[in-house]
Each structure stands twice: as C-alpha cells, then as structure tokens.
Design an enzyme around this catalytic site. Structure first.
Site, PDB file in Angstrom:
ATOM      1  N   GLU A 282      -5.971   3.254  13.559  1.00 14.66           N
ATOM      2  CA  GLU A 282      -7.183   4.048  13.716  1.00 14.66           C
ATOM      3  C   GLU A 282      -7.417   5.019  12.562  1.00 14.66           C
ATOM      4  O   GLU A 282      -7.794   6.167  12.788  1.00 14.66           O
ATOM      5  CB  GLU A 282      -7.105   4.795  15.046  1.00 14.66           C
ATOM      6  CG  GLU A 282      -5.947   5.829  15.156  1.00 14.66           C
ATOM      7  CD  GLU A 282      -4.645   5.274  15.706  1.00 14.66           C
ATOM      8  OE1 GLU A 282      -4.409   4.053  15.598  1.00 14.66           O
ATOM      9  OE2 GLU A 282      -3.849   6.054  16.243  1.00 14.66           O
ATOM     10  N   HIS A 306     -10.405  -0.244  21.034  1.00 12.52           N
ATOM     11  CA  HIS A 306      -9.223   0.629  21.071  1.00 12.52           C
ATOM     12  C   HIS A 306      -9.202   1.569  19.862  1.00 12.52           C
ATOM     13  O   HIS A 306      -9.076   2.783  20.013  1.00 12.52           O
ATOM     14  CB  HIS A 306      -7.956  -0.236  21.113  1.00 12.52           C
ATOM     15  CG  HIS A 306      -6.676   0.540  21.166  1.00 12.52           C
ATOM     16  ND1 HIS A 306      -6.010   0.793  22.355  1.00 12.52           N
ATOM     17  CD2 HIS A 306      -5.949   1.137  20.198  1.00 12.52           C
ATOM     18  CE1 HIS A 306      -4.931   1.508  22.094  1.00 12.52           C
ATOM     19  NE2 HIS A 306      -4.863   1.724  20.791  1.00 12.52           N
ATOM     20  N   GLU A 307      -9.344   0.989  18.669  1.00 13.07           N
ATOM     21  CA  GLU A 307      -9.264   1.838  17.460  1.00 13.07           C
ATOM     22  C   GLU A 307     -10.421   2.823  17.415  1.00 13.07           C
ATOM     23  O   GLU A 307     -10.258   3.970  17.012  1.00 13.07           O
ATOM     24  CB  GLU A 307      -9.220   0.980  16.192  1.00 13.07           C
ATOM     25  CG  GLU A 307      -8.113  -0.077  16.162  1.00 13.07           C
ATOM     26  CD  GLU A 307      -6.754   0.403  16.609  1.00 13.07           C
ATOM     27  OE1 GLU A 307      -6.437   1.586  16.415  1.00 13.07           O
ATOM     28  OE2 GLU A 307      -5.995  -0.410  17.185  1.00 13.07           O
ATOM     29  N   HIS A 310      -9.836   5.818  19.572  1.00 10.61           N
ATOM     30  CA  HIS A 310      -8.961   6.818  18.947  1.00 10.61           C
ATOM     31  C   HIS A 310      -9.758   7.897  18.214  1.00 10.61           C
ATOM     32  O   HIS A 310      -9.214   8.964  17.914  1.00 10.61           O
ATOM     33  CB  HIS A 310      -8.015   6.145  17.943  1.00 10.61           C
ATOM     34  CG  HIS A 310      -6.723   5.663  18.539  1.00 10.61           C
ATOM     35  ND1 HIS A 310      -5.883   6.474  19.264  1.00 10.61           N
ATOM     36  CD2 HIS A 310      -6.109   4.448  18.496  1.00 10.61           C
ATOM     37  CE1 HIS A 310      -4.812   5.784  19.636  1.00 10.61           C
ATOM     38  NE2 HIS A 310      -4.925   4.546  19.186  1.00 10.61           N
ATOM     39  N   GLU A 329      -2.041   7.058  22.983  1.00  9.96           N
ATOM     40  CA  GLU A 329      -2.175   5.635  23.312  1.00  9.96           C
ATOM     41  C   GLU A 329      -2.601   5.365  24.753  1.00  9.96           C
ATOM     42  O   GLU A 329      -3.358   4.434  25.005  1.00  9.96           O
ATOM     43  CB  GLU A 329      -0.869   4.904  22.987  1.00  9.96           C
ATOM     44  CG  GLU A 329      -0.477   4.963  21.515  1.00  9.96           C
ATOM     45  CD  GLU A 329      -1.561   4.452  20.573  1.00  9.96           C
ATOM     46  OE1 GLU A 329      -2.504   3.761  21.020  1.00  9.96           O
ATOM     47  OE2 GLU A 329      -1.471   4.757  19.364  1.00  9.96           O
ATOM     48  N   ASP A 384       9.199   5.271  15.245  1.00  5.92           N
ATOM     49  CA  ASP A 384       8.361   4.077  15.379  1.00  5.92           C
ATOM     50  C   ASP A 384       8.482   3.437  16.759  1.00  5.92           C
ATOM     51  O   ASP A 384       7.604   2.702  17.183  1.00  5.92           O
ATOM     52  CB  ASP A 384       8.736   3.027  14.319  1.00  5.92           C
ATOM     53  CG  ASP A 384       8.240   3.440  12.941  1.00  5.92           C
ATOM     54  OD1 ASP A 384       7.315   4.272  12.878  1.00  5.92           O
ATOM     55  OD2 ASP A 384       8.774   2.933  11.952  1.00  5.92           O
ATOM     56  N   TYR A 392       1.250   3.085  26.267  1.00  4.57           N
ATOM     57  CA  TYR A 392      -0.044   2.404  26.381  1.00  4.57           C
ATOM     58  C   TYR A 392      -0.371   2.050  27.837  1.00  4.57           C
ATOM     59  O   TYR A 392      -1.420   2.404  28.365  1.00  4.57           O
ATOM     60  CB  TYR A 392      -0.020   1.093  25.591  1.00  4.57           C
ATOM     61  CG  TYR A 392       0.044   1.237  24.091  1.00  4.57           C
ATOM     62  CD1 TYR A 392      -1.086   1.081  23.309  1.00  4.57           C
ATOM     63  CD2 TYR A 392       1.251   1.513  23.448  1.00  4.57           C
ATOM     64  CE1 TYR A 392      -1.034   1.186  21.925  1.00  4.57           C
ATOM     65  CE2 TYR A 392       1.319   1.627  22.066  1.00  4.57           C
ATOM     66  CZ  TYR A 392       0.171   1.462  21.305  1.00  4.57           C
ATOM     67  OH  TYR A 392       0.236   1.583  19.954  1.00  4.57           O
TER      68      TYR A 392
HETATM   69 ZN   LIG Z   1      -3.681   2.927  19.588  1.00  2.00          ZN
END
Ligand SMILES: [Zn+2]
Length: 618
Positions: A282, A306-307, A310, A329, A384, A392
């Site tokens: 994003e 989704h992006e 954001h 998320e 990460d 999510y």
């Molecule tokens: Zn995302």
C-alpha cells in the site's frame, strides 16, 4: 512478528503523539525524531546499488540528548555532516555497530549541539534486503533492467539510513537520477507525463511511517484508469492491467462514501514483475501490486480494494509497532470486504470472508497460543512474521462481529470517526481500545460486553460465537466435495463449470491434506487444473496433487514456482515438495534455477524452509 511488551495501563494515558518503545528499531524517539527526509539518489543498475544522500530534519526532544541513533542495514556510510540553517556543514563523528542479524546496524551519530539537520552520504549493498534488482531478461519485455523496493516491515533501513519504526512519521522529497528511458516512481505524487530524461523529482507532503517509503524504476508505461488513477506497468502488461483495474475510481468513491474523503490526491497502481514477494503493498499514492492478480475476469481485484483501503487503515491511522499489525491488516481486510460487497455484490464478499475464516479455523490451532492473539505478548520473532493470518483474518472477523452486534449504520459511523480521530497518527492496540470503549461499547449499551472485546483482542483462538456469513454456493460445494470423496459423484459430474476463482479455491482448500492419487488424477482429467494460469487455483492444486504423490504435475508446479516469487503462492508448493526426500531434492533443483529471479525475502523464506525440512529429516 516479534511483538512489543504488552503496554500496561499507562498506555491509556499516552497522548496521541507518544511513541511506544519499538523492539524492531534502534531509534530513540524520546530523544529526537526525524520530521522530514530529503533524498538524493542515483540508481546504478550495473552495480545494483543506490548512491544516496539523505538529509534528515530533526526535532530534538531531550535537551541533553548526546546523539542521533538511526537504523541501517548493509549500508556503506561515506560521510555524516551537520547542516545549519544557512546550509553550512560540519563533519560529525559516528559509529556504525556490527550488524545484528534481524535489526541491522545501529548508526550512532554524535551530535551534542543538536543540529537542525544531519546529512548522510551512503551507498546500498547489492544484497539490500528491501530492494530487488532484475536484469532485462528477468522482466516481461526484456528491454531494460528493473528495480523496486519493499520496505515493510523493517527493510527501509536497507536503502535509507533512518528511524525505521512505524511510530515515527515524516514527510519527504526526493531527487532521483536514472539511465535515460527508465521511468522512476515513488510513494509520492507521480507525474504520468514526466519525460524519460533520467531526472525525476518527488514530493510526499504527508507525514508517513518509514515502511511506506518506496521506489521502483524500469521500462514502465502508463495508462489512465480514471480522473485520479492510472496504471503503471511494463508496456506489454499495461493494457491488460488497465482493463483488470478499470474499477479503481469506483473503489475510491465507495471507500469515500463509507469513511470520508481520500486524502492523498492521486491513487495510482504499479504492476511489478512476478517476482514481487507480496500480493500488494500500500505505498502511498502508488500501490505496488503482483501481476498474479491479473486473470482477465477481475476475480482477484480484491487485492486492490485491500491496498486502497490501507489509505485509511494503515497509511492514515498506523500501527505504532509491528505487534499492533492487526490495526493495519485486520481493519483493512474488513474495509476490503465492504468495497468488494459494494462493487461486486454480497455473494463474492461473503465468499471471501468465508474463505478467510475457514482457512483461519484450520490453521490457528497449530500456532503457539501467543501467536493466536491479535495483540500478542513479547516473543522473539522476526518483524516480517508479524503480519500473520491472525492479523488479517482474525482481525477482520472481529470487525465483522462488531458490525453485526452494533448494526451497520452505527458501526460505519464509529469507524469513520475512528479514522478522523487518529488521522496521521501511529497508535497502539491500547489506544484503539481506549477510544472504542466510550465511543462504541459504552455508547450503545447491551450490544457487546467489554470482556468479549478483550477476549477477541487478547485471547487465543476464535471466540465461540464468532459469526460466519451464509453462502449457499459454498454449502453446495461442500456437498459436492463430500460426494466426490465418498466415491458417489465422479469428478466429471462436479457442477464446477461456472465456479468462480473463489469457489475453486474453496473446493480445493477443504480437500483432505493428502487426497488419494486416483482422486487427484480424476479431478485433473475432468478439469485440467495442471498448468492453470490462475495462480491462486494453481497453488492450491499443486499442493494437493504433490501430497497425493502425483508426479505428473511436478513440471507444471516447477514452472509455477519459477515464474512467481509471491511468497504466499510459492512457499506452500515448496513446503509440499519438502514432505518427501525425493520431493525435497526436486524442489532444491527448482530453487537453484529460480533463485536469481527471486526477491531477497523470497530467497530467505525458501532457504529457511529447506533448512527446517533437512533438520527434521535428520
Ligand atoms: Zn494489507
């Protein structure tokens, strides 16, 4: 994710701008914060490096602070200078600490006189963890080299020396030089008509966290898709991409009608080569996306919803540390579902919600209890890994639960108010909860108890009464799958002719982990899944066929793994191969050929997977 220590009650009293202690950064924001970054970069394709000068504008918080501490990873530092208001410079002493495997090298700059700006000249390493360099042969059009960044979670430090914590926000401008014919884009306002003269300038006037710093350069064409959106991609990809993403303006309008104006100006999309390790990223003003979502029927464009989402949840209101990743998320996956529903109907939105919920039900029990929590307790895990399925899928499930309990109208108004209240700030889970309590839970008494909220956020597993959407089509698929597995329905008579991507995903997701060879062969004979160009279907198909021992699919699986570097679509196939010694050896051969085309993050993930498989075999 290695989460932060759970903040005690004191967290509730934190003012908006307070910075939590971020275990994934050496920055000391209680001493000094970067408020603006001025970047000068030269893109050097032959040496796979960026030559950079970063000038950081500083806001000193502690009058006694002796030093500015920055995050770096594998950077060569050439010089560090203080810059005064008149632009005069003075050399500063600095110490670059030995590299920590996870965090990189702490850069301590002695600056007891608190200069307004510090200027650092540096170069990146060809192995920079946040950059990928592709030769012309590794691109679709094979004409020019390509490079792109992926800064989330803590990889911005591998291409810019900075305070690499999502709690710290700064604006930036950049001047970038590149070979002629190459187009450079950044996570800032981009000019589609900019000449390809090797000289680009960018301005991001909004204060963003470091993980949203982004750059890409290559043979990039542009096609407008709306009044404030365009698609950027290699010339042979740009038309297909523009028609797949033709609904971008409608998506922006839908999100605006729910949560208030889109505040960033333009919303452009960059389609990257298939080695991009994620579905989408994003980056403000310029979402970076995988080409694996271009399948010709818009069935996977929810990645773009989704992006875009954001732009509110994540880029506008940001998780203060990676432990709070679900604020980015989970909220975004919920908003994504709302955009999908408005544009493509409730059936598709419900199917995607069910796919995500069913996948989580299957996986969550196998995770350590702490990883099952939205806001986990301290634990030594890589940043990460922070953005797991829990952030999510459980996060969005929690928000769908709130919507159901409080009703759509009141919950929409609440969420819009939340985005307004915390706009342009980075917040912790506890700050979110401190806002939710008076503005939602106590405002509408009797809808949901506080201990139920706490169970969702701090509890392991999934609360028993978590609501699931109805999907008659998924129910029918469950019946067909059962009949097929029981032997009462031949594969050719599955009613699959009109299944969309999500329905195939659902059928495959709920097959036994290792179907019989005969079952796999029957499905393939009837529906020809081997060699599919739909990578979501392909990934699920190869995982099951390999587990069933169907060696006939191996070459097509290898082609899938070689062509695609997106972690989510590639690592499960490697994992399926790694279950047998013969499969592991074959996957090793595939990797040896594919490796050069993979992003450093993908290489790292697969090498970790191999090491684990080999140590388990001992
Ligand atoms: Zn995302």
């Amino acid at each position: 994710m290695r989460p932060l220590p759970v903040l005690a009650l004191a967290a509730f009293a934190l003012p908006l701008a307070a910075h939590a202690n971020d275990p994934h950064s050496y920055a000391q924001p209680d001493q000094v914060v970067v408020t603006h970054l001025d970047l000068d970069l030269k893109i050097d394709f032959p040496h796979k490096q960026l030559d950079g000068v970063a000038t950081l504008k500083l806001d000193w918080k502690n009058p006694q602070a002796p030093a500015l501490v920055l995050d770096t990873r594998a950077l060569s530092i050439a010089s560090v200078d203080a810059v005064d208001a008149d632009g005069r410079t003075q050399v500063l002493k600095y110490v670059l600490a030995p590299a920590d495997k996870e965090l990189g090298s702490k850069l301590t700059i002695e600056a007891p006189r608190h200069p307004a700006q510090v200027r650092i000249a540096y170069a990146t390493s060809p192995e920079a963890s946040g950059l990928q360099w592709l030769l012309p042969a590794q691109t679709a059009d094979r004409k020019l080299p390509f490079m792109f960044s992926q800064s989330e979670s803590i990889h911005a430090r591998s291409w810019v020396p900075l305070q690499d914590s999502p709690a710290i926000r700064f604006s930036y401008d950049a001047h970038v030089t590149a070979p002629k014919d190459v187009r450079v884009v950044m996570s800032a306002l981009n000019d589609a008509k900019h000449p390809l003269d090797g000289d680009f300038s960018f301005d991001q006037p909004h204060a963003i966290p470091s993980y949203l710093l982004a750059i890409a350069a290559g043979d990039i064409a542009v096609k407008e898709t709306g009044p404030r959106s365009a698609v950027y991609a290699e010339p042979s990809v740009v038309d297909k991409a523009a028609s797949e993403f033709a609904d971008t303006e409608k998506m922006i309008e839908t999100a605006e009608s729910l949560y208030g104006p889109y505040r960033w100006g333009r919303y452009d999309l960059l389609v990257l080569p298939p080695s991009f390790p994620f579905g989408g990223m994003e980056n403000p003003n310029m979402t970076f996306a995988t080409p694996t979502i271009i399948v010709g029927d818009k069935s996977l464009v929810s990645v773009i919803s989704h992006e875009l989402a954001h732009s509110w949840s994540g880029n506008l209101v940001t998780n203060a540390a990676w432990r709070d990743g679900w604020l980015n998320e989970g909220f975004t996956t919920y908003v994504q579902g709302r955009i999908t529903e408005a544009l493509y109907g409730k059936r598709l939105a419900d199917e995607e919600a069910l796919l995500s919920a069913r996948a989580l039900q299957k996986s969550i029990g196998k995770m350590p209890a702490n990883s099952q929590k939205l806001a986990p307790e301290p634990r030594g895990v890589d940043a990460d890994d922070a953005l797991s399925d829990v952030a999510y899928d459980k996060g969005s499930w929690f928000l769908r639960t709130l919507e159901q309990k409080f009703g759509r109208a009141d919950f929409d108004a609440y969420l819009k108010g939340y985005f307004d209240h915390f706009a342009w700030h980075s917040i912790t889970t506890e700050q979110m909860l401190a806002y939710m309590k008076p503005n939602l839970i106590e405002k509408y008494p009797g809808k949901m108890r506080w201990d139920e909220v706490q169970a969702w956020v701090y509890g392991a597993g999934i609360p028993q009464d978590a609501p699931l959407p109805d999907s008659p089509r998924f129910d029918a698929i469950d019946k067909e799958r059962s009949a097929f597995l029981a032997g009462s329905l031949p594969a050719a008579q599955l009613d699959a002719k009109d299944w969309n991507t999500q329905e195939w995903m659902y059928f495959l997701d709920r097959l036994p982990d290792a179907p019989t060879l005969a079952q796999v062969q029957a499905i393939d004979a009837a529906w020809h899944l081997t060699g599919t160009h739909n990578a979501e279907i392909g990934m699920r198909w190869y995982v099951h066929a390999i587990a069933a021992g169907d060696k006939a699919v191996w070459p097509a699986a290898a082609e899938h793994m070689t062509r695609i570097g997106r972690l989510y679509l590639t690592t499960p196939v490697y994992r399926a191969f790694a279950q047998t010694p013969e499969g592991l050896a074959y996957a090793g051969q595939v990797y040896a050929k594919a490796k050069d085309g993979y992003h450093p993050m993908t290489q790292q993930a697969i090498e970790r997977l191999f090491a684990k498989a080999k140590s388990a075999a001992k």
